[in-house]
Design a protein around this motif. Sequence first.
Motif, short mmCIF file in Angstrom:
data_model
loop_
_atom_site.label_atom_id
_atom_site.label_comp_id
_atom_site.label_asym_id
_atom_site.label_seq_id
_atom_site.Cartn_x
_atom_site.Cartn_y
_atom_site.Cartn_z
N CYS A 256 -12.77 30.25 32.35
CA CYS A 256 -12.18 29.73 31.11
C CYS A 256 -13.15 28.74 30.46
O CYS A 256 -14.03 28.20 31.12
N PRO A 257 -12.98 28.49 29.16
CA PRO A 257 -13.93 27.59 28.47
C PRO A 257 -13.65 26.11 28.77
O PRO A 257 -14.43 25.25 28.37
N THR A 258 -12.57 25.84 29.48
CA THR A 258 -12.07 24.49 29.83
C THR A 258 -11.48 23.77 28.63
O THR A 258 -11.83 24.06 27.48
N CYS A 259 -10.56 22.87 28.92
CA CYS A 259 -9.93 22.05 27.89
C CYS A 259 -9.40 20.80 28.59
O CYS A 259 -9.72 20.57 29.75
N ARG A 261 -6.79 20.20 29.95
CA ARG A 261 -5.96 20.47 31.14
C ARG A 261 -6.77 20.73 32.40
O ARG A 261 -6.22 20.86 33.49
N THR A 262 -8.07 20.86 32.25
CA THR A 262 -8.92 21.27 33.37
C THR A 262 -8.81 20.31 34.56
O THR A 262 -8.96 19.10 34.40
N LEU A 287 -10.48 29.47 36.79
CA LEU A 287 -9.77 28.86 35.68
C LEU A 287 -9.45 27.40 35.97
O LEU A 287 -9.23 27.02 37.12
N GLY A 288 -9.44 26.62 34.91
CA GLY A 288 -9.33 25.17 35.09
C GLY A 288 -7.96 24.67 35.46
O GLY A 288 -7.82 23.58 36.02
N CYS A 289 -6.92 25.47 35.14
CA CYS A 289 -5.57 24.99 35.44
C CYS A 289 -4.63 26.18 35.63
O CYS A 289 -5.01 27.32 35.38
N ASN A 292 -2.14 28.04 31.81
CA ASN A 292 -2.40 29.35 31.21
C ASN A 292 -3.28 30.19 32.11
O ASN A 292 -3.43 31.38 31.92
N GLY A 293 -3.87 29.52 33.08
CA GLY A 293 -4.92 30.15 33.86
C GLY A 293 -4.53 31.44 34.54
O GLY A 293 -5.26 32.43 34.45
N GLU A 296 -4.24 34.12 32.06
CA GLU A 296 -5.54 34.44 31.47
C GLU A 296 -6.42 35.24 32.44
O GLU A 296 -7.27 36.00 32.04
S1 SF4 Z 1 -7.24 27.96 31.86
FE1 SF4 Z 1 -6.30 25.93 31.66
S2 SF4 Z 1 -8.06 24.54 31.64
FE2 SF4 Z 1 -8.89 26.57 31.22
S3 SF4 Z 1 -8.91 26.67 29.00
FE3 SF4 Z 1 -6.99 27.62 29.65
S4 SF4 Z 1 -5.51 25.93 29.55
FE4 SF4 Z 1 -7.56 24.96 29.51
#
Ligand code: SF4
Length: 342
Positions: A256-259, A261-262, A287-289, A292-293, A296
């Motif tokens: 994931c591109p991170t945000c 929430r990571t 994935l960072g979290c 949504n991870g 996704e």
């Molecule tokens: S997977 Fe979690 S941390 Fe990664 S971009 Fe999506 S919401 Fe942000």
Amino acid sequence: MKKEINIGNVKIGGKNPIVIQSMTNTNTENIEETLSQINRLYKAGCELVRVSIPTFEAAIALKNITKKSPIPVIADIHYDYKLAIESIKNGAKKIRINPGNIGNKEKVKEIVKVAKEYNIPIRVGANSGSISNEFAHLSKVDALCESALKEVKILESLGFYNIVISVKSSDVKETIQAYEKIYNITEYPLHLGVTEAGTYEWALIKSSIALGYLLYNGIGDTIRISIAGDPVNEVIVAKKILISLNLRKGPQIIACPTCARTNIDVENWANILEQRFSNKNIKIAVLGCVVNGIGEGKDADIGIAGIPNGFILFKDGKIIGQFKSEEIIDVLEKYINTGEEK
Ligand code: SF4
């Protein structure tokens, strides 16, 4: 479907998978260095390797290089027909020449005679820098195709049909249009590439767009990603383009591109897993979290999503378990190696 051509034990064209090739940038006369680079390319996934033969000494060195190379060697020759003949006799499994700069037809005839005798193909073609003057009034795309066809006709007039064609431009749109055009008028397999594509990022972007488009549309039989620098990068990029288009199996890391929430250093973990599982045919999500991870990462075979004190391991969108950072690699390894995730 294009004609099938043999380059040593590698086949291109027909229904064969797209073949990755690269080119050495060592001094060919230095056998040890050249072989060492060929071995690095081979280990990275290179299937055909081209070497320049600028001197007679290089053509002589080729004898040892072809003997010890793990993959078929292609000799790249300009101007001197004797270098082409010597290279074929010394084990080159294909040659790249430009009949237009070899001189008179008699010299090309000599090359063709030996190529027939050794049953090896010849790549001809044009790139931005080698367009024949007589086609200068045409559009660049037409000039590239006409220049390539002129060379093809020279070989065909000598009864030679074991041919591979390239029409490379350093411009993405011209490359696409030239290959689309030549694809529709020839039965010979196509060597795809963007010429002088540049340093790493430019080469990566230009090649991915041009070759990605062409390969997606079924055009192309062998690819060379031209990148200034270490040719091993060419092979890694070529593999990733083919894997991305599902034209080849191999490892793929989704990250994931991170945000905000990571919970983890996604880039670092993605790099660790990419290295660790570089020889597996598997798609892994990092994935960072979990918010949504997991959703996704549904398309991956297996994935991990960061939580404040470790990771969630998931598959097909379903949570398998929760693990500490120190144990996640071993857990993944166990699942991937034993297929326990299935
Ligand atoms: S997977 Fe979690 S941390 Fe990664 S971009 Fe999506 S919401 Fe942000």
